[in-house]
Write an enzyme that holds these catalytic residues in place. Structure first.
Site, short mmCIF file in Angstrom:
data_model
loop_
_atom_site.label_atom_id
_atom_site.label_comp_id
_atom_site.label_asym_id
_atom_site.label_seq_id
_atom_site.Cartn_x
_atom_site.Cartn_y
_atom_site.Cartn_z
CG HIS A 109 -0.23 0.32 2.52
ND1 HIS A 109 -0.15 1.59 3.04
CD2 HIS A 109 0.43 -0.48 3.38
CE1 HIS A 109 0.51 1.56 4.18
NE2 HIS A 109 0.89 0.31 4.42
CB CYS A 110 1.19 4.25 -1.76
SG CYS A 110 -0.36 4.53 -2.65
CB VAL A 111 -0.09 8.18 0.92
CG1 VAL A 111 -0.80 9.16 1.84
CG2 VAL A 111 1.41 8.33 1.09
NE ARG A 133 -3.74 6.10 -6.13
CZ ARG A 133 -4.02 6.41 -7.38
NH1 ARG A 133 -3.96 5.49 -8.32
NH2 ARG A 133 -4.30 7.65 -7.72
#
Length: 459
Positions: free
Chosen positions: A25-27, A29
């Site tokens: 995951h990112c910030v 998504r």
């Protein structure tokens, strides 16, 4: 939000656990590598409560969640057979996305980005220490000559100086290599002996078994260790096969290091350094374009977010800070784009007659102003189309104005109203950041309000 329920619904609509290669995951998504994307019911996922949208880019199936992503990811991970799914590159060719030039390029870009993404929080935290020091110096609480200042500055710089070791860890984890091999390879690059070999004459080369080794300061450089860890993956497979079990515990890593480290010092690291120089040359070019570059990047940034490719800028931004200590283009343009996103959504909130649309747009406005733009992008601006065009134009115009004001970031933190102190430094002040943000919001708001939108469309 019921994180467990949402995770179960996502898992059911992507073809189950058997269809997942990896999950990160990112910030904002949930980034999944699916074995077969055709098994995913995209329309059903987009309609789930808590899901903002779906994007497909870089060989990833990206489910946009927003600020709750951390909790959703943990709940999603708990549903899988392994509580912490590992990101691995397929060695074979069973995965469709690894086939062809486009597939290899996507894989390569994904690996490159994923080596930096886990480091963003600690880089941001270290950067805020530098911002705090800048504020303390500005208000004359301390001076750069103070030992306290110098030690705190050392704490803030540590992540950049030892970046090869940190990236050695993330690269090894990403490529399924012994993480300590990756870290040791990074440590070799920043070992002080290499620079000492330059001697008083500042020699540019030394030798290893008669072969030339270029003397370069590899601190803050990441590309050489990423390339070397990729080589170590295959070398380690070979040394594992030839090492007898009785001595494998030390012979395998010994042979792996003896093979990969010299190749790294002789060939890979200098080549990686040259490629890093091209990154820097590109950074310098953007700096020379000045206000034009800020405006163009501000207009381009929402399109990158739309395709999920905005994380491709991370290595370039880190290179900028590591080499020159500031960023006068990418993070400033990111701030402008985020605020403009909120300005367009605010115009919708003011002009809309439908109460539900007003509420959604108002909430999306606040979210965009604090750095989470997906609700405004997908839920409001792109949905009504004309606010999206207004946002692009507003980003372009206000980005150019911010460039003319010399808005400059001195720390790598996600740009928003909450992180305006990162713009305090030699060429930029908090006033510059406030004025730039206000211009981005007002200009975009006016454009979006004037051109209007069809409220019945996609209402």
């Amino acid at each position: 939000m019921n994180y467990k329920k949402l995770s179960q619904e996502i898992l059911a609509n992507i073809g189950g656990e058997s269809n997942i290669e990896s999950a990160t995951h990112c910030v904002t998504r949930l980034r999944l590598k699916l074995k077969d994307e055709s098994e995913a019911n995209t329309s059903a996922i987009e309609n789930l409560e808590g899901v903002i949208g779906v994007a497909k880019a870089s060989g990833q199936y990206q489910i946009i969640i927003g600020k709750e992503i951390e909790n959703v990811y943990h709940a999603f991970s708990e549903l899988l057979e392994h509580s912490e799914p590992q990101d691995v590159i397929e060695d074979g060719h069973s995965s469709e996305k690894t086939k062809g030039i486009k597939g290899y390029l996507n894989n390569g870009l994904d690996v490159f980005i994923s080596c930096f993404t886990p480091l963003i929080p600690v880089i941001a935290g270290s950067g805020m220490i530098k911002v705090l020091l800048s504020i303390l110096v500005t208000f004359k609480v301390m001076t750069p000559d103070d030992s306290t200042y110098q030690l705190l500055n050392m704490i803030g710089d540590g992540v950049y100086y030892f970046l090869p070791i940190l990236v050695g860890y993330t690269a090894a984890k990403r490529m399924n290599v012994d993480i300590f091999i990756g870290m040791v390879l990074g440590a070799i690059l920043v070992h002080p002996t290499l620079l000492k070999l330059a001697g008083e004459n500042a020699a540019t080369y030394t030798s290893l078994a008669g072969l030339p080794v270029k003397i370069v300061d590899y601190s803050a450089q990441a590309l050489p260790v990423i390339l070397t860890v990729w080589l170590a993956k295959y070398v380690d497979m070979f040394t594992n096969k030839i090492s007898p079990n009785i001595v494998k515990v030390f012979l395998r890593p010994m042979l792996t290091l003896l093979i990969t480290a010299p190749i790294m010092l002789i060939a890979i690291a200098p080549i990686g350094s040259v490629m890093g120089d091209y990154f820097q040359a590109f950074s310098n070019l953007m700096n020379q374009w000045g206000w034009i570059a800020v405006g163009l990047n501000a207009a381009l940034f929402p399109l990158l977010v739309l395709t999920g490719m905005h994380n491709a800028l991370i290595p370039l931004i880190i290179t900028m800070f590591a080499s020159q200590g500031f960023d006068a283009v990418l993070i400033p343009s990111g701030l402008i784009a985020n605020i403009a996103e909120g300005g367009a959504a605010a115009a919708v909130a003011v002009k809309a007659k439908n109460k539900r649309t007003k509420s959604l747009a108002a909430s999306a406005t606040v979210s965009a102003l604090v750095g989470i733009t997906e609700p405004a992008l997908y839920g409001v601006n792109l949905r009504f189309k004309r606010p999206f065009y207004a946002m692009l134009l507003g980003s372009l115009v206000s980005g150019c104005l911010a460039g003319l004001l010399h808005l400059t970031a001195y720390s790598f933190v996600s740009p928003s109203l909450l992180s305006l102190p990162i713009f305090i430094g030699k060429n930029s002040t908090i006033i510059t950041a406030i004025i730039s943000s206000a211009l981005a919001f007002v200009i975009t708001f006016v454009i979006a309000y004037v051109i209007g939108f069809n409220e019945e469309e996609n209402a």
